[in-house]
Design a protein around this motif. Structure first.
Motif, mmCIF file in Angstrom:
data_model
loop_
_atom_site.group_PDB
_atom_site.id
_atom_site.type_symbol
_atom_site.label_atom_id
_atom_site.label_comp_id
_atom_site.label_asym_id
_atom_site.label_seq_id
_atom_site.Cartn_x
_atom_site.Cartn_y
_atom_site.Cartn_z
ATOM 1 N N UNK A 187 0.836 -1.205 0.000
ATOM 2 C CA UNK A 187 0.000 0.000 0.000
ATOM 3 C C UNK A 187 0.870 1.254 0.000
ATOM 4 N N UNK A 188 1.954 1.237 0.774
ATOM 5 C CA UNK A 188 2.869 2.369 0.804
ATOM 6 C C UNK A 188 3.588 2.519 -0.539
ATOM 7 N N UNK A 189 3.927 1.380 -1.167
ATOM 8 C CA UNK A 189 4.609 1.427 -2.460
ATOM 9 C C UNK A 189 3.717 2.067 -3.523
ATOM 10 N N UNK A 190 2.417 1.780 -3.464
ATOM 11 C CA UNK A 190 1.479 2.421 -4.394
ATOM 12 C C UNK A 190 1.495 3.935 -4.218
ATOM 13 N N UNK A 191 1.506 4.377 -2.971
ATOM 14 C CA UNK A 191 1.552 5.811 -2.705
ATOM 15 C C UNK A 191 2.834 6.441 -3.218
ATOM 16 N N UNK A 192 3.957 5.765 -2.995
ATOM 17 C CA UNK A 192 5.237 6.294 -3.468
ATOM 18 C C UNK A 192 5.292 6.356 -4.994
ATOM 19 N N UNK A 193 4.517 5.476 -5.663
ATOM 20 C CA UNK A 193 4.491 5.463 -7.125
ATOM 21 C C UNK A 193 3.608 6.568 -7.694
ATOM 22 N N UNK A 194 2.978 7.353 -6.828
ATOM 23 C CA UNK A 194 2.184 8.486 -7.290
ATOM 24 C C UNK A 194 0.693 8.252 -7.341
ATOM 25 N N UNK A 195 0.222 7.113 -6.802
ATOM 26 C CA UNK A 195 -1.209 6.825 -6.795
ATOM 27 C C UNK A 195 -1.867 7.383 -5.532
ATOM 28 N N UNK A 196 -3.122 7.803 -5.671
ATOM 29 C CA UNK A 196 -3.972 8.043 -4.515
ATOM 30 C C UNK A 196 -4.602 6.706 -4.156
#
Length: 220
Positions: A187-196
């Motif tokens: 979930x954190x990796x998704x955020x770091x990739x620029x996703x909401x």
């Protein structure tokens, strides 16, 4: 107790051995001894399709990674309008053959829908094939964000893979990833990739019972 009957076995390119098993009226797709999916539990796979479509609209261009037993595809088709386009990327041709053969009752004609195109290819290659091509990308090719089915799938969930998926989405598009269990690091990796990121917990069975599964929705 009703014994299990092995219906077919196929090798996954770059992975292990996938088996189609029947027990009475129940069907299972297994990787070795690991149960990937069962006809008895369709609720979270259906939620993957309906919740993703609700986030992008009825005329979306949708990519589904992994046909499975068709639960997600049928749910997507039930939500989308006549102008939508749905591509199913399935790496293992036997899975589509099973859908058209012994498990045709579960397909319920969804593969013949004029909105549907089936591509026998690695979903990662399809994602990389076009920037801004999709309104939604739905991934259910493993039991979570790691390469269970084949190690090559690890790249789908890596920073580079997530960046590629984000680039393949139209503005406002959604990457949806199904998992059998929670994974805070992903979930954190998704955020770091620029996703909401929106993390949703859903039940395995359509009745609202069964194990708790997780779907992440990452909006570009």
């Amino acid at each position: 107790m009703i014994p299990r009957e092995l219906i077919d076995t196929v090798h996954v390119p770059g992975g292990g051995e996938m088996r189609l098993v029947r027990r009475g009226t129940d069907w299972f797709i297994m990787l070795g001894r690991e149960e990937l999916m069962s006809s008895r539990m369709s609720g979270s796979e259906e939620a993957l399709g309906t919740m993703a479509c609700d986030r992008v609209g009825a005329d979306a261009r949708v990519l589904i990674g992994g046909y499975g037993m068709g639960f997600t595809l049928r749910a997507v088709l039930g939500r989308l309008g006549p102008g939508a386009q749905v591509t199913v990327a399935e790496l293992v041709p036997a899975v589509i053959a099973w859908a058209k053969g012994p498990m045709a009752e579960f397909a319920a004609g969804c593969l013949d829908d004029p909105r549907v195109r089936v591509v026998e290819d690695d979903v990662g290659a399809v994602i990389a094939g076009g920037a801004g091509a999709w309104d939604a990308i739905l991934l259910d090719v493993d039991n979570g964000p790691d390469g269970l089915t084949r190690k090559g799938n690890d790249r789908l969930y890596s920073p580079a893979g997530l960046a590629t998926a984000r680039a393949a989405l139209r503005p406002g598009g959604v990457l949806a990833v199904w998992s059998a269990a929670a994974d805070p690091a992903f979930a954190k990796a998704l955020g770091r990739a620029g996703f909401d990121v929106d993390e949703v917990v859903v039940r395995a069975r359509a009745s609202g019972k069964g194990a708790r599964h997780v779907i992440w929705f990452g909006r570009r």
